[in-house]
Design a protein around this motif. Structure first.
Motif, mmCIF file in Angstrom:
data_model
loop_
_atom_site.group_PDB
_atom_site.id
_atom_site.type_symbol
_atom_site.label_atom_id
_atom_site.label_comp_id
_atom_site.label_asym_id
_atom_site.label_seq_id
_atom_site.Cartn_x
_atom_site.Cartn_y
_atom_site.Cartn_z
ATOM 1 N N GLU A 28 49.693 41.837 30.533
ATOM 2 C CA GLU A 28 50.272 42.322 31.791
ATOM 3 C C GLU A 28 49.199 42.962 32.689
ATOM 4 O O GLU A 28 49.502 43.804 33.522
ATOM 5 N N TYR A 40 46.386 42.533 35.683
ATOM 6 C CA TYR A 40 46.148 41.679 36.845
ATOM 7 C C TYR A 40 44.647 41.403 36.966
ATOM 8 O O TYR A 40 43.818 42.319 36.841
ATOM 9 N N GLN A 43 48.858 37.963 37.062
ATOM 10 C CA GLN A 43 49.144 38.778 35.874
ATOM 11 C C GLN A 43 49.021 37.956 34.609
ATOM 12 O O GLN A 43 49.540 36.835 34.518
#
Length: 239
Positions: free
Chosen positions: A58, A60, A53
């Motif tokens: 945020e 991935y 992440q």
């Protein structure tokens, strides 16, 4: 309709050894385990993908340094005092295999982890850029791991693997045969070119020789004509 769908699912379950395809979220260094009951001689193949992440967005993503950022794989026999039979360091995308030696429950644990070390990087500009990305990726806090387990009979999978190897071997043999044919054709072309070159050189030599002969004959003829004309002029002057 519901019964038919249920029967199709049951048949698909027994015909295909794929058990599950799932993903889970874990912190860096956090161990997540799955339990599978394996029969003696069965083969477990686990395919996985680790995504880390980005702390800012945020989102991935797969680590740019896939070798030093990945997962730690452990397989333990819970029926034998948690005896560890597999302890493997894996890349961000990879797989692991295990053949069960005894029947019983096995614990498969996956730990997202960074194995980054600065000693693997150099000091030029390119390596410095890679090192910056690797350092940033190695400090990840959370990860998303996708796992796909495949369980089947080791002998059948080995036979399938042998068949694939044989197919590849046949393809390589066919490519070798084609390569031999190409080399034979190239050799024939080279020999033909050499023969044509020799013939061209002999023809050129003959043309040059006949040109020299013709030029010599022309010169002799010209000289003879000049001598004849000079004698004729001399005779006319005397008369």
């Amino acid at each position: 309709m519901t019964r038919l769908l249920f029967l199709l699912l049951v048949v698909a379950y027994y015909l295909h050894p794929v058990l599950s395809l799932l993903h889970f979220y874990a912190n860096a260094g956090e161990r997540t385990c799955f339990y599978k009951e394996l029969a003696h001689g069965s083969l477990l193949i686990g395919k996985y993908k680790v995504e880390i992440q980005d702390p800012d967005s945020e989102i991935y993503y797969i680590p740019r340094d896939r070798v030093n950022n990945g997962a730690l794989i452990d397989v333990e026999e819970t029926f034998d005092s948690n005896h560890r039979v597999v302890h493997q360091k894996g890349a961000a995308i990879g797989q692991f295999t295990f053949t069960a030696l005894d029947t019983g429950d096995h614990r498969i644990c996956i730990t997202p982890k960074s194995f980054f070390s600065k000693k693997w990087y150099g000091h030029n500009a390119v390596d410095k850029d890679l090192e910056e990305f690797a350092i940033k990726d190695s400090k990840f806090k959370k990860a998303r791991v996708t796992v796909d387990f495949l369980i089947g009979d080791a002998s059948s999978i080995d036979s399938k693997h042998s068949a694939q190897v044989k197919t590849l071997s046949d393809q390589v043999n066919r490519l070798n045969d084609k390569l031999i044919d190409i080399r034979r054709e190239q050799k024939f072309i080279r020999e033909k070119e050499a023969s044509f070159r020799d013939l061209s050189e002999r023809t050129c030599d003959r043309v040059v020789r006949w040109s020299v002969v013709q030029l010599g004959a022309l010169i002799v003829t010209c000289v003879y004509q000049l001598v004849s004309l000079s004698r004729m002029f001399i005779k006319e002057k005397i008369q």
